[in-house]
Scaffold this motif. Structure first.
Motif, PDB file in Angstrom:
ATOM      1  N   MET A 146      -3.342 -19.045   8.723  1.00  0.00           N
ATOM      2  CA  MET A 146      -3.227 -17.707   9.185  1.00  0.00           C
ATOM      3  C   MET A 146      -3.348 -16.714   8.047  1.00  0.00           C
ATOM      4  SD  MET A 146      -0.335 -16.665  11.639  1.00  0.00           S
ATOM      5  CE  MET A 146      -0.199 -17.382  13.085  1.00  0.00           C
ATOM      6  N   VAL A 147      -4.055 -15.670   8.360  1.00  0.00           N
ATOM      7  CA  VAL A 147      -4.254 -14.623   7.356  1.00  0.00           C
ATOM      8  C   VAL A 147      -3.314 -13.468   7.676  1.00  0.00           C
ATOM      9  CG1 VAL A 147      -5.904 -13.027   6.388  1.00  0.00           C
ATOM     10  CG2 VAL A 147      -6.644 -15.290   7.121  1.00  0.00           C
ATOM     11  N   GLU A 148      -2.530 -13.117   6.673  1.00  0.00           N
ATOM     12  CA  GLU A 148      -1.618 -11.989   6.891  1.00  0.00           C
ATOM     13  C   GLU A 148      -2.347 -10.686   6.594  1.00  0.00           C
ATOM     14  OE1 GLU A 148       2.251 -12.127   5.303  1.00  0.00           O
ATOM     15  OE2 GLU A 148       2.340 -14.298   5.437  1.00  0.00           O
ATOM     16  N   PRO A 149      -2.075  -9.642   7.435  1.00  0.00           N
ATOM     17  CA  PRO A 149      -2.739  -8.354   7.178  1.00  0.00           C
ATOM     18  C   PRO A 149      -2.218  -7.722   5.887  1.00  0.00           C
ATOM     19  CG  PRO A 149      -1.194  -8.164   9.001  1.00  0.00           C
ATOM     20  CD  PRO A 149      -1.198  -9.602   8.563  1.00  0.00           C
ATOM     21  N   THR A 150      -3.120  -7.079   5.199  1.00  0.00           N
ATOM     22  CA  THR A 150      -2.708  -6.392   3.974  1.00  0.00           C
ATOM     23  C   THR A 150      -2.206  -4.994   4.314  1.00  0.00           C
ATOM     24  OG1 THR A 150      -4.962  -5.691   3.650  1.00  0.00           O
ATOM     25  CG2 THR A 150      -4.259  -7.601   2.407  1.00  0.00           C
ATOM     26  N   ARG A 151      -1.170  -4.631   3.656  1.00  0.00           N
ATOM     27  CA  ARG A 151      -0.610  -3.295   3.880  1.00  0.00           C
ATOM     28  C   ARG A 151      -0.900  -2.453   2.647  1.00  0.00           C
ATOM     29  NH1 ARG A 151       5.112  -3.896   6.915  1.00  0.00           N
ATOM     30  NH2 ARG A 151       4.368  -5.313   8.508  1.00  0.00           N
ATOM     31  N   THR A 152      -1.354  -1.260   2.911  1.00  0.00           N
ATOM     32  CA  THR A 152      -1.592  -0.324   1.806  1.00  0.00           C
ATOM     33  C   THR A 152      -0.678   0.875   1.980  1.00  0.00           C
ATOM     34  OG1 THR A 152      -3.356   0.771   3.000  1.00  0.00           O
ATOM     35  CG2 THR A 152      -3.999  -0.996   1.520  1.00  0.00           C
ATOM     36  N   THR A 153      -0.197   1.358   0.885  1.00  0.00           N
ATOM     37  CA  THR A 153       0.671   2.529   0.888  1.00  0.00           C
ATOM     38  C   THR A 153      -0.079   3.662   0.206  1.00  0.00           C
ATOM     39  OG1 THR A 153       2.604   1.110   0.723  1.00  0.00           O
ATOM     40  CG2 THR A 153       2.899   3.434   0.192  1.00  0.00           C
ATOM     41  N   THR A 154      -0.153   4.797   0.890  1.00  0.00           N
ATOM     42  CA  THR A 154      -0.811   5.974   0.332  1.00  0.00           C
ATOM     43  C   THR A 154       0.253   6.993  -0.032  1.00  0.00           C
ATOM     44  OG1 THR A 154      -2.695   5.584   1.764  1.00  0.00           O
ATOM     45  CG2 THR A 154      -2.532   7.755   0.751  1.00  0.00           C
ATOM     46  N   VAL A 155       0.237   7.432  -1.269  1.00  0.00           N
ATOM     47  CA  VAL A 155       1.180   8.442  -1.740  1.00  0.00           C
ATOM     48  C   VAL A 155       0.403   9.725  -1.969  1.00  0.00           C
ATOM     49  CG1 VAL A 155       2.784   9.093  -3.557  1.00  0.00           C
ATOM     50  CG2 VAL A 155       2.613   6.700  -2.816  1.00  0.00           C
ATOM     51  N   VAL A 156       0.836  10.775  -1.315  1.00  0.00           N
ATOM     52  CA  VAL A 156       0.196  12.081  -1.474  1.00  0.00           C
ATOM     53  C   VAL A 156       1.143  12.942  -2.298  1.00  0.00           C
ATOM     54  CG1 VAL A 156      -0.702  14.108  -0.312  1.00  0.00           C
ATOM     55  CG2 VAL A 156      -0.952  11.841   0.738  1.00  0.00           C
ATOM     56  N   GLU A 157       0.675  13.316  -3.472  1.00  0.00           N
ATOM     57  CA  GLU A 157       1.501  14.157  -4.331  1.00  0.00           C
ATOM     58  C   GLU A 157       1.142  15.612  -4.080  1.00  0.00           C
ATOM     59  OE1 GLU A 157       1.580  13.176  -8.416  1.00  0.00           O
ATOM     60  OE2 GLU A 157       1.758  11.031  -8.036  1.00  0.00           O
ATOM     61  N   GLY A 158       2.171  16.424  -3.999  1.00  0.00           N
ATOM     62  CA  GLY A 158       1.944  17.852  -3.803  1.00  0.00           C
ATOM     63  C   GLY A 158       1.417  18.494  -5.080  1.00  0.00           C
ATOM     64  N   ARG A 159       0.805  19.608  -4.899  1.00  0.00           N
ATOM     65  CA  ARG A 159       0.265  20.341  -6.044  1.00  0.00           C
ATOM     66  C   ARG A 159       1.418  20.941  -6.824  1.00  0.00           C
ATOM     67  NH1 ARG A 159      -2.868  25.879  -5.553  1.00  0.00           N
ATOM     68  NH2 ARG A 159      -3.099  26.283  -7.753  1.00  0.00           N
ATOM     69  N   ARG A 160       1.436  20.704  -8.099  1.00  0.00           N
ATOM     70  CA  ARG A 160       2.511  21.243  -8.927  1.00  0.00           C
ATOM     71  C   ARG A 160       1.973  22.398  -9.757  1.00  0.00           C
ATOM     72  NH1 ARG A 160       6.985  17.098 -10.326  1.00  0.00           N
ATOM     73  NH2 ARG A 160       6.774  15.723  -8.558  1.00  0.00           N
ATOM     74  N   SER A 161       2.758  23.445  -9.786  1.00  0.00           N
ATOM     75  CA  SER A 161       2.366  24.628 -10.544  1.00  0.00           C
ATOM     76  C   SER A 161       2.959  24.551 -11.942  1.00  0.00           C
ATOM     77  CB  SER A 161       2.873  25.885  -9.833  1.00  0.00           C
ATOM     78  OG  SER A 161       2.621  27.020 -10.604  1.00  0.00           O
ATOM     79  N   SER A 162       2.247  25.132 -12.878  1.00  0.00           N
ATOM     80  CA  SER A 162       2.754  25.126 -14.249  1.00  0.00           C
ATOM     81  C   SER A 162       3.778  26.232 -14.479  1.00  0.00           C
ATOM     82  CB  SER A 162       1.589  25.306 -15.229  1.00  0.00           C
ATOM     83  OG  SER A 162       1.016  26.602 -15.064  1.00  0.00           O
TER      84      SER A 162
END
Length: 76
Positions: free
Chosen positions: A1-17
């Motif tokens: 059996m092949v287990e499904p791969t899980r991907t995690t997407t991280v969205v970083e907010g725009r940071r101001s200087s």
């Protein structure tokens, strides 16, 4: 059996200087300083105007006294 791969997407907010905030504070300080100096100049003009008015009133009173004295002198 092949287990499904899980991907995690991280969205970083725009940071101001923080440069925008610094510029906004500098503009605010400049506006406040401008208002202060303008009001001081305006007060200075008002004081000058009042001094001229007081001097003119003094001259007027002196002229009235001189005129009264001249009239009194001609009555005698």
């Amino acid at each position: 059996m092949v287990e499904p791969t899980r991907t995690t997407t991280v969205v970083e907010g725009r940071r101001s200087s923080g440069a925008g905030l610094i510029i906004a504070l500098a503009v605010l300080i400049a506006v406040i300083a401008g208002i202060y100096f303008y009001s001081q100049a305006s007060n200075s003009e008002t004081r000058k105007d009042n001094a001229v008015e007081n001097a003119a009133n003094s001259v007027s009173k002196a002229a009235d006294k001189a005129g009264d004295a001249a009239q009194d002198a001609t009555k005698q």
